[in-house]
Design an enzyme around this catalytic site. Structure first.
Site, mmCIF file in Angstrom:
data_model
loop_
_atom_site.group_PDB
_atom_site.id
_atom_site.type_symbol
_atom_site.label_atom_id
_atom_site.label_comp_id
_atom_site.label_asym_id
_atom_site.label_seq_id
_atom_site.Cartn_x
_atom_site.Cartn_y
_atom_site.Cartn_z
ATOM 1 N N LYS A 148 0.857 -1.189 0.000
ATOM 2 C CA LYS A 148 0.000 0.000 0.000
ATOM 3 C C LYS A 148 0.888 1.232 0.000
ATOM 4 O O LYS A 148 1.849 1.330 0.762
ATOM 5 C CB LYS A 148 -0.876 0.007 1.265
ATOM 6 C CG LYS A 148 -1.778 1.205 1.397
ATOM 7 C CD LYS A 148 -3.224 0.845 1.133
ATOM 8 C CE LYS A 148 -4.101 2.053 0.909
ATOM 9 N NZ LYS A 148 -3.868 2.781 -0.349
ATOM 10 N N LYS A 187 5.119 1.981 -2.963
ATOM 11 C CA LYS A 187 5.060 3.394 -3.376
ATOM 12 C C LYS A 187 5.276 3.452 -4.875
ATOM 13 O O LYS A 187 5.924 2.583 -5.457
ATOM 14 C CB LYS A 187 6.155 4.206 -2.678
ATOM 15 C CG LYS A 187 5.861 5.688 -2.621
ATOM 16 C CD LYS A 187 4.921 6.026 -1.473
ATOM 17 C CE LYS A 187 4.562 7.494 -1.444
ATOM 18 N NZ LYS A 187 3.813 7.833 -0.228
ATOM 19 N N THR A 230 -4.799 12.920 6.643
ATOM 20 C CA THR A 230 -3.388 12.975 7.031
ATOM 21 C C THR A 230 -3.189 14.064 8.087
ATOM 22 O O THR A 230 -2.579 13.829 9.139
ATOM 23 C CB THR A 230 -2.513 13.246 5.790
ATOM 24 O OG1 THR A 230 -2.756 12.187 4.860
ATOM 25 C CG2 THR A 230 -1.048 13.297 6.139
ATOM 26 N N ASN A 235 -2.022 19.277 0.118
ATOM 27 C CA ASN A 235 -3.048 18.503 0.821
ATOM 28 C C ASN A 235 -2.777 18.442 2.323
ATOM 29 O O ASN A 235 -3.630 18.797 3.141
ATOM 30 C CB ASN A 235 -3.122 17.088 0.220
ATOM 31 C CG ASN A 235 -4.157 16.230 0.926
ATOM 32 O OD1 ASN A 235 -4.052 15.985 2.129
ATOM 33 N ND2 ASN A 235 -5.175 15.810 0.216
HETATM 34 P P1 NAD Z 1 0.873 18.201 -2.323
HETATM 35 O O1 NAD Z 1 1.409 18.024 -3.666
HETATM 36 O O2 NAD Z 1 -0.595 18.340 -2.135
HETATM 37 O O3 NAD Z 1 1.566 19.465 -1.613
HETATM 38 C C1 NAD Z 1 2.952 19.642 -1.506
HETATM 39 C C2 NAD Z 1 3.185 21.072 -1.064
HETATM 40 O O4 NAD Z 1 4.566 21.262 -0.773
HETATM 41 C C3 NAD Z 1 2.829 22.115 -2.123
HETATM 42 O O5 NAD Z 1 2.204 23.216 -1.490
HETATM 43 C C4 NAD Z 1 4.191 22.556 -2.659
HETATM 44 O O6 NAD Z 1 4.178 23.866 -3.167
HETATM 45 C C5 NAD Z 1 4.998 22.465 -1.382
HETATM 46 N N1 NAD Z 1 6.444 22.409 -1.568
HETATM 47 C C6 NAD Z 1 7.174 21.704 -2.464
HETATM 48 N N2 NAD Z 1 8.487 21.964 -2.302
HETATM 49 C C7 NAD Z 1 8.574 22.837 -1.275
HETATM 50 C C8 NAD Z 1 9.642 23.489 -0.606
HETATM 51 N N3 NAD Z 1 10.901 23.278 -0.966
HETATM 52 N N4 NAD Z 1 9.353 24.356 0.396
HETATM 53 C C9 NAD Z 1 8.085 24.584 0.778
HETATM 54 N N5 NAD Z 1 7.033 23.988 0.199
HETATM 55 C C10 NAD Z 1 7.277 23.132 -0.807
HETATM 56 O O7 NAD Z 1 1.433 16.957 -1.464
HETATM 57 P P2 NAD Z 1 0.881 16.383 -0.105
HETATM 58 O O8 NAD Z 1 0.000 15.242 -0.415
HETATM 59 O O9 NAD Z 1 0.427 17.470 0.774
HETATM 60 O O10 NAD Z 1 2.233 15.740 0.479
HETATM 61 C C11 NAD Z 1 3.156 16.519 1.219
HETATM 62 C C12 NAD Z 1 4.005 15.570 2.067
HETATM 63 O O11 NAD Z 1 3.136 14.816 2.920
HETATM 64 C C13 NAD Z 1 4.794 14.539 1.266
HETATM 65 O O12 NAD Z 1 6.003 14.252 1.934
HETATM 66 C C14 NAD Z 1 3.893 13.344 1.289
HETATM 67 O O13 NAD Z 1 4.599 12.129 1.068
HETATM 68 C C15 NAD Z 1 3.363 13.438 2.709
HETATM 69 N N6 NAD Z 1 2.141 12.692 2.947
HETATM 70 C C16 NAD Z 1 1.001 12.998 2.272
HETATM 71 C C17 NAD Z 1 -0.136 12.231 2.514
HETATM 72 C C18 NAD Z 1 -1.451 12.542 1.862
HETATM 73 O O14 NAD Z 1 -2.449 11.915 2.225
HETATM 74 N N7 NAD Z 1 -1.526 13.481 0.949
HETATM 75 C C19 NAD Z 1 -0.091 11.161 3.418
HETATM 76 C C20 NAD Z 1 1.083 10.900 4.101
HETATM 77 C C21 NAD Z 1 2.200 11.670 3.857
#
Ligand code: NAD
Length: 406
Positions: free
Chosen positions: A67, A103, A187, A217
């Site tokens: 997953k 992943k 999350t 997100n």
């Molecule tokens: P997303 O694409 O929705 O958002 C990512 C955000 O990070 C964007 O606002 C982008 O502009 C910003 N960003 C990118 N590079 C950056 C930097 N150098 N400095 C500041 N901001 C920056 O992605 P997401 O789903 O929110 O995921 C973000 C993190 O959370 C990742 O590490 C992801 O693996 C982790 N995560 C997400 C989920 C989920 O359900 N979406 C679950 C577990 C973990």
């Protein structure tokens, strides 16, 4: 050392130095079961052809189907996807859900694609992987730059090819096509429940000053959830810029601004500043919610947060972990702090299989009970073992994974 997979293996080594496990069991976890990579031909709207490298890493399925999310990013590579898959194996064990770790990704700046190009890429991603994914084999989900709409295209493609239209092949879908209530915010919501369970142990005030790196997100929902109950969001950043307001940002207005302009840059309700300085803003709680390797040996000494809660995967390197531990700054690790996402994803999978639909209230009651139980167990164990929360979370996960092999 900034190779995320090597960092992940070093985290494993450090945890097993605190508590010993059978070396052959640990050795198996240092290799993914399967690494799939190839190229997807994407026909662009202008008729040209772009070959896009894609990956799916199936790390371990001893506790259940692989997953893990799918990341579309210009810098994604196999080492990153391997690390993320490895962390998923541990995270699913921490969350105590019947899933293993996987992943996926594609090396592409998806923001440059039109909607129809994105749909073709998403459907093609599913077509090339249709034989290795499935509700009992490998269940992908969203990650950076992948959305519920992308999950819907992939789910639809899978249904067309296999005839299985339950939607259980993929999670994070829109509600209308089998998504779960609460998945979009899960999350951040899970991170908040962890924070609430542990806050008093860290001596944090009732109302905290919060800084968030990343406004997607995870980060955007975190800003809403924390500010809704009165905490002050004093600074946030995205990939373009950061914005601060010591009196607290108006989160709803900031979200509107980002929607309209594509960035937090230039928000009238705060001061725009260089995003690379965001991590050093003084605060009670720092939430990295962007990408890996943000808090490192070369910048960790400048951090002025009292507690760090990792909604991003892998934002802190092992060297930075040591420094923070020595300074008494707790780091609530990713495999606990952001496990609400995969937990509600698993609820979605279960609802699809059983053809059920749970209310948001039911989803969050289950999530809260489950994640807070794990948080307290990890905290108590860390105290008993005199170690940090990451090592403690790893140890809990390893014990559960080892049990599945008895
Ligand atoms: P997303 O694409 O929705 O958002 C990512 C955000 O990070 C964007 O606002 C982008 O502009 C910003 N960003 C990118 N590079 C950056 C930097 N150098 N400095 C500041 N901001 C920056 O992605 P997401 O789903 O929110 O995921 C973000 C993190 O959370 C990742 O590490 C992801 O693996 C982790 N995560 C997400 C989920 C989920 O359900 N979406 C679950 C577990 C973990």
């Amino acid at each position: 050392m900034l190779n995320p997979f090597e960092n992940a293996l070093r985290q494993l080594e450090r945890a097993t130095a605190v508590k010993q496990f059978d070396p052959s069991f640990i050795k198996q976890l240092t290799f993914p079961h399967r690494e799939i990579r190839g190229h997807i031909p994407l026909k662009k709207d202008d008729g040209s052809l772009q070959m896009i490298e894609f990956y799916r890493v199936q790390h371990n399925n001893w506790r259940g189907p692989y997953k893990g999310g799918i990341r579309f990013h210009k810098d994604t590579d196999i080492e990153e996807v391997k690390a993320l898959a490895f962390w998923m194996t541990l995270k699913c064990a921490v969350a105590n859900i019947p899933m293993g770790g996987g992943k996926g990704g594609a090396t592409i700046n998806s923001k440059e694609l039109s909607v129809s190009e994105l749909e073709r890429l998403s459907r093609a991603w599913m077509r090339v992987l249709v034989d290795v994914v499935g509700p009992q084999k490998d269940v992908p989900a969203p990650d950076v730059n992948t959305t519920p709409q992308i999950m819907a295209w992939m789910s639809d493609e899978y249904g067309k090819i296999t005839g299985d239209t339950s939607g259980a092949v993929i999670t994070g879908k829109p509600l209308e096509v089998g998504g779960s209530e609460g998945r979009g915010t899960a999350t951040a919501q899970g991170g908040f429940y962890v924070f609430e369970a542990l806050r008093s142990n860290f001596g944090l005030p009732d109302l905290c000053k919060v800084v968030i790196q990343g406004f997607g997100n995870a980060g955007e929902h975190a800003a809403e959830i924390w500010s809704d109950v009165g905490h002050k969001i004093v600074a946030v950043s995205d990939s373009r810029a950061a914005v601060r307001n010591p009196n607290g940002l108006d989160v709803a207005a900031l979200i509107e601004h980002k929607k309209a302009s594509g960035s937090v840059h230039g928000f009238a309700g705060g001061e725009t500043f260089d995003g690379s300085e965001l991590l050093f803003e003084p605060c009670d709680l720092l939430i990295p919610a962007a990408l890996e390797n943000q808090i490192r040996e070369d910048n960790v000494a400048r951090i002025e947060a009292r507690v760090i809660l990792e909604l991003a995967n892998g934002p802190t390197t092992p060297e930075a972990d040591d420094f923070l531990f020595s300074k008494g700054i707790p780091v609530i690790p990713d495999i606990l702090a952001n496990s609400g996402g995969v937990t509600v994803s698993t609820y979605e999978w279960e609802q699809n299989i059983k053809r059920e639909h749970w209310s948001e209230q039911e989803v969050f009651i289950r999530l809260k009970k489950n994640i807070q139980e794990q948080a307290l167990q990890i905290f108590d164990q860390a105290r008993n073992l005199k170690t940090d929360l990451r090592r403690s979370a790893f140890i809990l996960a390893l014990e559960r994974i080892a049990k599945s092999q008895e």
